[in-house]
Design a protein around this motif. Structure first.
Motif, PDB file in Angstrom:
ATOM      1  N   GLY A 406      21.469  38.013  23.987  1.00  0.00           N
ATOM      2  CA  GLY A 406      22.004  36.850  22.984  1.00  0.00           C
ATOM      3  C   GLY A 406      22.865  35.946  23.382  1.00  0.00           C
ATOM      4  N   LEU A 407      23.326  35.049  22.776  1.00  0.00           N
ATOM      5  CA  LEU A 407      24.312  34.074  23.193  1.00  0.00           C
ATOM      6  C   LEU A 407      25.312  33.676  21.854  1.00  0.00           C
ATOM      7  N   ALA A 408      26.633  33.646  22.496  1.00  0.00           N
ATOM      8  CA  ALA A 408      27.578  33.145  21.608  1.00  0.00           C
ATOM      9  C   ALA A 408      28.032  31.783  21.801  1.00  0.00           C
ATOM     10  N   VAL A 409      27.928  30.869  20.790  1.00  0.00           N
ATOM     11  CA  VAL A 409      27.896  29.509  21.423  1.00  0.00           C
ATOM     12  C   VAL A 409      29.396  28.999  20.645  1.00  0.00           C
ATOM     13  N   GLY A 410      30.069  28.629  20.998  1.00  0.00           N
ATOM     14  CA  GLY A 410      31.513  27.807  20.471  1.00  0.00           C
ATOM     15  C   GLY A 410      31.280  26.657  19.915  1.00  0.00           C
ATOM     16  N   GLU A 411      31.646  26.303  18.721  1.00  0.00           N
ATOM     17  CA  GLU A 411      31.328  24.845  18.028  1.00  0.00           C
ATOM     18  C   GLU A 411      32.553  24.180  18.137  1.00  0.00           C
TER      19      GLU A 411
END
Length: 680
Positions: A406-411
């Motif tokens: 999966g991916l962790a996406v910083g906003e």
């Protein structure tokens, strides 16, 4: 006429008048009614229409209207009238009485009572924590509105624009009539959601700042292991005989296995930091690059970060040639990661843009194609729903124990990291539960590791803005709870993870640049306590350079201790610090590179068994390759630097054409392109 006849006439007229009056008084009495007649309850901003009906009003004189209490009437006469409550703000319920009075008989009147409530509102509130396995019950507070109420929680995956509305913790439900959240939580983490209520008047309101933190009762079991570079050996030539692969890292269980392209090798447990695996000759017969991980069994456990193992000709580095991955505008590719997202044995890429993540699957020949469902929308969490979240740094991991990356996406504008769950086909879907509140903007980097060794991946969110870089603990398919913070002294840019003091607990080192308020460029070393909290090392901060940026940790001199390589954008150098194994580092040495160096990666690019460094120079649009000498020193490669143009902001490693030589992918935020640099 005689006086007698005159009086007789008057008496006759009086009798007629009396007779006439007697007929009116003795007839049916006037009756007044109104509709609606029952007491009414309305919200401020609504109106009530009232109609009067009058019986026996022979002259049709009708009614007059009067008001007692707040508000206004549309008129004072006529068969109907409209009541309007007072203008906002109204802080408490008020009562108004509207009365209809018969004109022909003022004693005949009827009234209707109207309760005027403020509009419903769900105030900001802190819902109490819960605990896994312990019954929970809590009423959501509400002000104003008119009962009965209808409650709801938006339960994704429902995207409103780019916002996802979240959900309640596993095991809890909301009573739609009472607004009570109850049940027995079954998963730990902080769950963010948007609560909504509609009152009897049809007025609806929401509050997207709701959250419940569920505390765990115990760890899940084995840790998610963490693997260091280099592997020993770090590469072999095609056709080599079978060999023993030595893997170092942190958190290895006694029954851990070393996996080669997802398949377990015969593995010998040395200790919690060292494994030895047998690689048969059949696996290295042909050129290619394997993905090596360590897998701990359940409970907890799972696969580590991956390290590439090239099977290619040694010492044959001939330089790189670049090509754009896609002839399209990518709208600021701020984040870039590599991984085998569709599990076909070929390296893929994901890069974050404004409001979306593009996923490109590798064809194994250096070219790529968009994955099914790409681009993937980046949702904003319920509590901070900017319409176009800016995708920032990316990180890779199996966040829900699905066996898929999966991916962790910083906003960067939403103070959060959002989790995209992969399904192994190259497609991703936003988790409705897994949001990590960054308490500021995780604008530069996300570190992924199991900091509390409970078998779930956690996040370290490097925060340039607020001066606080939180560590949030993951709970598998649940969400995250904030635990500790990383020590920082300036404008934080990058993070490296590893066990730097040899105590079996993962630590973190951050680079800190400079700003007017934070003038010192430095490294800050946060030593892990093993529970997700950290303590600053005794010699931290390490004042260094004039604008530290990217960072990578590996054993560059082969002494079994983790070292650091850091880019210094102020001095256009790479700084190498050899680790002492106790959380401290030796004297720095520097190597010149290009202008304004930023991202840095470590890998064995020329397959000689020694780790090398690649540095992206944002100021002059080049990539510098530094070949390792095996003793912690580095030499610029022939033909280096390599021109890519624009502003190379992110860079990752992968064998994109399957020839056993590691390549580079570079995200250029000036030209809005991603370039592939293939070894020749």
């Amino acid at each position: 006429m005689s006086r007698r006849r005159a009086w007789s006439a008057l008496l006759f007229v009086g009798a007629l008048a009396a007779a006439a009056g007697g007929c009116s008084n003795s007839g049916p009495p006037i009756m007044v009614s109104v509709s609606p007649s029952a007491p009414q309850a309305i919200d401020q901003g609504q109106t009530v229409g009232i109609t009067a009906t009058i019986l026996n009003d022979n002259k049709g004189l009708g009614v007059t209207w009067s008001l007692s209490g707040p508000g206004t009437l549309s008129s004072t006469a006529g068969p109907s009238v409209t009541y309007t409550p007072p203008a906002p703000p109204l802080t408490s319920a008020q009562q108004a009485i509207v009365t209809a009075t018969a004109v022909a008989d003022r004693t005949k009147q009827t009234a209707v009572t109207i309760a005027v409530n403020p509009p419903p509102a769900i105030p900001f509130q802190n819902l109490p924590n819960g605990t896994v396995g312990v019954a929970y019950s809590q009423q959501i507070s509400l002000t104003g509105g008119t009962s009965p109420f209808q409650w709801s929680v938006y339960d994704g995956p429902i995207l409103t624009g780019w916002r996802i509305d979240g959900s309640l913790p596993d095991g809890l439900t909301l009573n739609t009539s009472t607004g009570v959240i109850s049940g027995t939580p079954s998963a730990g983490g902080t769950w963010y959601f948007e609560a909504a209520v509609t009152d009897a008047a049809g007025v609806a309101t929401t509050n997207g700042f709701m959250s419940i933190q569920i505390l765990p009762t115990s760890g899940a079991g084995n840790a998610v292991p963490y693997v260091n570079q280099p592997l020993l050996p770090s590469a072999v030539t095609p056709g080599s005989v079978g060999f023993t692969l030595n893997v170092s890292g942190t958190g290895f269980a006694s029954s851990a296995t070393v996996n080669w392209n997802g398949k377990p090798l015969a593995t010998t447990f040395v200790n919690a930091s060292h494994l030895a695996a047998t690689v048969p000759a059949t696996l290295v017969a042909n050129a290619g690059t394997a993905t090596v991980t360590v897998v701990n069994p359940g409970p907890g456990g799972g696969a580590s970060n991956f390290v590439y193992f090239p099977v290619g000709t040694a010492g044959t580095l001939m330089g790189f040639a670049s090509a754009a991955i896609a002839q399209q505008t990518l709208y600021y590719p701020f984040g870039l990661v590599a991984g085998d997202f569709n599990e076909d044995g070929k390296a893929d890429l994901a890069f974050s843009l404004i409001a979306k993540v593009n996923v490109f699957v590798g064809k194994g020949d250096g070219t790529f194609a968009p994955a099914a469902g790409s681009p993937v929308p980046i949702p904003s969490p319920p509590y901070d729903d900017f319409p176009s979240p800016y995708g920032g740094p990316l990180a890779v991991g199996d966040f829900n124990h699905s066996g898929h990356l999966g991916l962790a996406v910083g906003e960067v504008n939403n103070e959060a990291a959002v989790i995209l769950l992969g399904d192994g086909s190259g497609a991703f879907q936003a988790s409705t539960a897994a949001f990590a509140n960054g308490q500021g903007m995780p604008a530069s980097a996300i570190g992924v590791a199991d900091f509390n060794a409970d078998g779930n991946l956690d996040l370290a969110l490097v925060n340039q803005i607020s001066g606080v870089s939180p560590v949030v603990l993951g709970y598998g398919a649940g969400a995250f709870n904030q635990s500790g913070t990383l020590y920082q002294s300036g404008f934080a840019n990058g993070v490296a993870i590893g066990d730097f003091n040899g105590d079996g607990k993962l630590d973190a080192v951050m680079t800190n640049g400079v700003s007017p308020a934070l003038p010192n460029s430095a490294l800050t070393v946060s030593l892990g306590n093993g529970d997700g909290t950290f303590t600053a090392s005794n010699n931290s901060p390490i004042i260094l350079g004039s604008g530290l940026n990217g960072i990578v940790a590996a054993d560059f001199n082969g002494d079994g201790k983790l070292d650091l390589a850091v880019t210094d954008s102020g001095n256009n150098t790479v700084i190498v610090l050899l680790g002492n194994g106790d959380g401290t580092f030796g004297a720095p040495t520097t190597v010149p590179v290009g202008s304004n160096p930023g991202p840095i990666v470590a890998a064995d690019f020329n397959n000689d068994g020694k780790l090398d460094l690649a540095v992206a120079n944002m100021g002059d649009g080049t990539v510098t390759l530094l070949l390792g000498n095996g003793d912690g020193t580095f030499t610029p490669a022939a033909g280096s630097p390599y021109h890519v143009g624009g502003e190379p902001y992110q860079m990752v490693v992968g064998d994109f054409n399957g020839d056993g030589k590691l390549d580079l992918a570079v995200a250029d935020i000036k030209n809005n392109m991603v370039f592939i640099l293939l070894q020749q």
